[in-house]
Design a protein around this motif. Structure first.
Motif, short mmCIF file in Angstrom:
data_model
loop_
_atom_site.label_atom_id
_atom_site.label_comp_id
_atom_site.label_asym_id
_atom_site.label_seq_id
_atom_site.Cartn_x
_atom_site.Cartn_y
_atom_site.Cartn_z
N ARG A 148 4.02 5.57 5.90
CA ARG A 148 3.34 6.12 4.71
C ARG A 148 2.66 4.99 3.94
NH1 ARG A 148 4.90 10.86 1.46
NH2 ARG A 148 3.85 10.76 -0.55
N TYR A 149 3.33 3.87 3.82
CA TYR A 149 2.70 2.75 3.12
C TYR A 149 1.48 2.24 3.88
CZ TYR A 149 1.68 -1.95 1.62
OH TYR A 149 1.00 -3.06 1.21
N ARG A 150 1.59 2.13 5.21
CA ARG A 150 0.44 1.67 5.98
C ARG A 150 -0.74 2.63 5.83
NH1 ARG A 150 4.46 -0.35 9.58
NH2 ARG A 150 4.65 1.66 10.63
N GLU A 151 -0.44 3.91 5.73
CA GLU A 151 -1.50 4.89 5.55
C GLU A 151 -2.19 4.71 4.21
OE1 GLU A 151 -2.16 9.76 5.72
OE2 GLU A 151 -0.18 8.88 6.05
N VAL A 152 -1.40 4.56 3.14
CA VAL A 152 -2.02 4.37 1.83
C VAL A 152 -2.71 3.00 1.76
CG1 VAL A 152 -0.39 5.89 0.69
CG2 VAL A 152 0.08 3.46 0.76
N ARG A 153 -2.17 2.03 2.49
CA ARG A 153 -2.81 0.71 2.50
C ARG A 153 -4.18 0.79 3.18
NH1 ARG A 153 -5.22 -2.98 1.78
NH2 ARG A 153 -4.72 -5.20 1.85
N GLU A 154 -4.28 1.58 4.23
CA GLU A 154 -5.58 1.77 4.88
C GLU A 154 -6.54 2.49 3.95
OE1 GLU A 154 -4.74 3.83 8.46
OE2 GLU A 154 -3.79 2.10 9.45
N GLN A 155 -6.04 3.51 3.23
CA GLN A 155 -6.89 4.20 2.28
C GLN A 155 -7.34 3.25 1.17
OE1 GLN A 155 -8.09 7.13 2.70
NE2 GLN A 155 -6.84 7.83 4.41
N TYR A 156 -6.41 2.41 0.71
CA TYR A 156 -6.78 1.46 -0.35
C TYR A 156 -7.82 0.47 0.16
CZ TYR A 156 -6.57 -2.25 -3.78
OH TYR A 156 -6.91 -3.19 -4.71
N ALA A 157 -7.69 0.03 1.41
CA ALA A 157 -8.69 -0.87 1.98
C ALA A 157 -10.06 -0.23 1.99
CB ALA A 157 -8.28 -1.28 3.39
N ASP A 184 -17.26 7.74 1.17
CA ASP A 184 -16.01 7.44 1.87
C ASP A 184 -14.97 6.86 0.91
OD1 ASP A 184 -17.24 8.26 4.16
OD2 ASP A 184 -17.78 6.24 4.82
N ARG A 185 -15.42 6.04 -0.02
CA ARG A 185 -14.49 5.43 -0.97
C ARG A 185 -13.89 6.48 -1.91
NH1 ARG A 185 -17.15 0.61 -4.02
NH2 ARG A 185 -14.97 0.06 -4.42
N LEU A 186 -14.71 7.41 -2.36
CA LEU A 186 -14.20 8.47 -3.23
C LEU A 186 -13.22 9.36 -2.47
CD1 LEU A 186 -17.44 9.49 -5.14
CD2 LEU A 186 -15.46 8.27 -6.07
N SER A 187 -13.55 9.68 -1.24
CA SER A 187 -12.64 10.49 -0.44
C SER A 187 -11.32 9.76 -0.21
CB SER A 187 -13.29 10.83 0.91
OG SER A 187 -12.41 11.56 1.73
N ALA A 188 -11.42 8.45 0.09
CA ALA A 188 -10.21 7.66 0.29
C ALA A 188 -9.40 7.55 -0.99
CB ALA A 188 -10.58 6.26 0.81
N VAL A 196 -15.01 2.42 -9.34
CA VAL A 196 -14.04 2.44 -8.24
C VAL A 196 -13.51 1.03 -7.99
CG1 VAL A 196 -13.73 2.91 -5.79
CG2 VAL A 196 -15.03 4.49 -7.19
N ASP A 197 -14.40 0.03 -8.05
CA ASP A 197 -13.96 -1.36 -7.89
C ASP A 197 -12.92 -1.73 -8.95
OD1 ASP A 197 -15.56 -1.80 -5.72
OD2 ASP A 197 -17.22 -2.63 -6.88
#
Length: 604
Positions: free
Chosen positions: A570-579, A67-71, A322-323
């Motif tokens: 868009r920022y909230r979306e990338v922020r969720e992916q970053y989380a 999931d992290r790699l996909s994100a 990734v970390d």
């Protein structure tokens, strides 16, 4: 001590020195030659036979890591137009290495032995291999190129990835002690990380970025070397679970000095931010050995063997990468505090646009127009006649309401620009710089043509207001009452004139009372109508102001707020992916520290 050459390894085709080699020109099992032309099986060339049991390491990329790699991949895709390539380079490298490692053997674990000049890493390498492979001696640097030793077939692709040539690929003595427990291990002896030869240091840095785990070999003299801690251990603190730190040459330390040096080494690692695995806790494995006398080598061999058999080092290394990439990206994805536009900011923006378009002034003008129309409809005929006479006698001197001063431009362009800047700053507050800049740019793009659009709205609303009827239902009754008062005045006057000329019987009081009723009733009707028009006039003005405010708000929302909201989304979306990229948790019992605890329990 010198390295044993390939010629010395050949004893009638029997491998008795731990090195597997074949005669020049001899072919592999599939009929192909190795890349270096020697045909050495020990070189792990293209002729290696990969069994059916070999599986892609992609099978181990499950759960949170997948999931992290996909994100992370999605995150880079969403960020390419907002962040520069240099910022995203490390994350892109991690994805590339993840894909490259996934295509290679999951049955093998690549472990590098790294250390400073004279730390004895090559001696430890030979001790773990159970045979002399790496060159050892007093001449420095002893190891000029990485040497690999593999305990099983199928590691050619991994060694190709490390760019280790076939002539430097070896195997331990067949049937040697510990072969079973080290099945799947690919052990790489690196050049000295502090070598005076730049090419050696570059090789160390390149291979350290590709291996699954690292054994750092330090000696009692250089274990606190700043170059080691500042250049390697501190930046790789997040990779503690795939790190072994071995204090070598403890045979040179008398009494309890080895324990004291080991404790000081643990203290330095803690200062570097590298967790030390103790009592089964995750973290780096720290132990003391003597590669020369063999003290502690067996325990290290057991721990490395257990570590390899778990076959999760590649995934843990990648998770740590990734970390690290997420930590570097944190400043460009994590906002300070709450972000976005609240309802108050949106209302303030709409209010500023309404002020710029003159909604308040338009409402007041509509209210005055209503009252003027009411006065004209409900006033006495004599008063309207007098006003008409005044306008005829002195054109331009009629009593008119003063006009409200207007801006040089209908929508006050400067006010509009100020409103856009204010709402853009409010939306960008707390955002990381790239995303805050994107929000401001979206607001500026949307503001292009906004003043003209507001001008058009104001003109259209004014035209529509002129066409609206301004007469309520009770106005005809008021006009009829006013006409009645006028008729009473006329009737009383004619009655009085008739008495004067003798046409009617004399009687002054009745005609005077009728005439007085008309004279007094007319102003009373006008006053009552003026009082009655205050509420409707005010509501009419408020309605006109509201229509302009809503029109201005809709225009501002379509041109400015919606593009800004899209950027915030868009920022909230990338922020969720970053989380997702940075928030996965790993089990506490999956590191070398836990392995050390289990191995020691078995040994004990």
């Amino acid at each position: 001590m010198t390295a044993i050459t390939d010629d010395e390894n050949e004893t009638g085709g029997r491998w008795d020195d731990g090195l597997i080699a074949r005669r020049v020109g001899q072919r592999n099992e599939d009929g192909t030659r190795n890349e270096d032309g020697t045909g050495e099986v020990g070189a792990e060339g293209e002729g290696d036979h990969i069994g059916d049991e070999q599986l892609p390491v992609g099978g181990t990329y499950g759960g949170p890591l997948r999931d992290r790699l996909s994100a992370l991949r999605e995150l880079l895709g969403l960020s390419q137009t907002r962040l520069d390539g240099k910022t995203l380079a490390e994350a892109g490298r991690v994805l590339d290495e993840a894909a490259a490692r996934q295509r290679l053997s999951s049955r093998h674990t690549v472990v590098a032995i790294a250390g400073a000049t004279g730390s004895g890493k090559s001696t430890l390498f030979n001790a773990l291999a159970g045979v002399r492979i790496a060159e050892t001696g007093l001449r420095r640097p002893t190891t000029s190129a990485p040497i690999a030793c593999t305990w099983s077939e199928g590691a050619a692709g991994l060694l190709d990835r490390l760019a280790i040539p076939g002539r430097l690929r070896r195997k331990p003595l067949a049937g040697g002690d510990g072969d079973d427990q080290l099945q799947g291990l690919v052990l790489v002896d690196l050049p000295d990380h502090d070598s005076a030869v730049v090419r050696h240091r570059e090789q160390v840095d390149r291979i350290l970025a590709l291996v699954d785990a690292v054994i750092w070999v330090v000696d009692p003299e250089k274990y606190a070397d700043a170059a080691l801690h500042e250049r390697y251990l501190r930046p790789l603190a997040g990779h503690a679970e795939i790190t072994f730190v071995v204090l070598n040459q403890i045979d040179r330390l008398p009494g309890e000095a080895a324990d004291q040096v080991l404790d000081d080494l643990r203290r330095l690692l803690d200062e570097d931010g590298m967790a030390v695995g103790e009592h089964g806790e995750p973290g780096a494995t720290v132990l003391a050995v003597s590669a020369l006398t063999g003290e502690g080598v067996g325990e290290l061999r057991e721990m490395v063997g257990a570590f390899v058999q778990e076959r999760s080092a590649a995934a843990r290394r990648l998770s740590a990468d990734v970390d690290a990439a997420a930590a570097k990206l944190r400043p460009v994805y994590v906002a300070d505090g709450r972000t976005g536009l609240d309802e108050r900011a949106r209302e303030d923006f709409s209010a500023r646009l309404a002020e710029a378009i003159g909604a308040t002034a338009a409402g007041e003008a509509a209210e005055r127009e209503w009252r003027r129309n009411a006065g004209r409809a409900c006033g006495t005929p004599w008063l309207r006649l007098w006003r008409w006479y005044e306008r005829k006698r002195m054109p331009g001197a009629a009593a008119v309401e003063p006009e409200v001063p207007v801006e040089e431009e209908p929508t006050a362009r400067q006010r509009v620009e100020q409103a856009v800047r204010t709402v853009a700053d409010e939306a960008a507050r707390g955002l990381p710089a790239p995303w805050g800049q994107a929000v401001r740019e979206a607001a500026v793009r949307g503001a292009q043509g906004l003043p003209e659009a507001l001008d058009e709205l104001a003109a259209r609303e004014a035209a529509e207001s002129k066409g609206r009827p301004l007469r309520p239902a009770w106005w005809p009754a008021a006009v009829l009452a006013q006409a009645s008062m006028t008729l009473l005045q006329i009737f009383g006057g004619l009655w009085l004139v008739g008495q004067i000329v003798g046409v009617l019987e004399p009687g002054l009081i009745p005609p005077v009372l009728v005439m007085l009723a008309g004279i007094v009733g007319g102003p009373l009707v006008e006053w009552a109508c003026a009082a009655a028009t205050k509420g409707p006039a005010r509501r009419y003005g408020q309605d006109a102001r509201r229509r302009l405010q809503e029109a201005a708000a809709a225009c501002g929302r379509a041109k400015v707020l919606d593009p800004v909201s899209a950027e915030l989304m868009r920022y909230r979306e990338v922020r969720e992916q970053y989380a997702t990229v940075s928030g996965s948790a790993r089990p506490a019992s999956s590191g070398p520290g836990a392995l050390r605890g289990r191995v020691r329990s078995r040994i004990g």
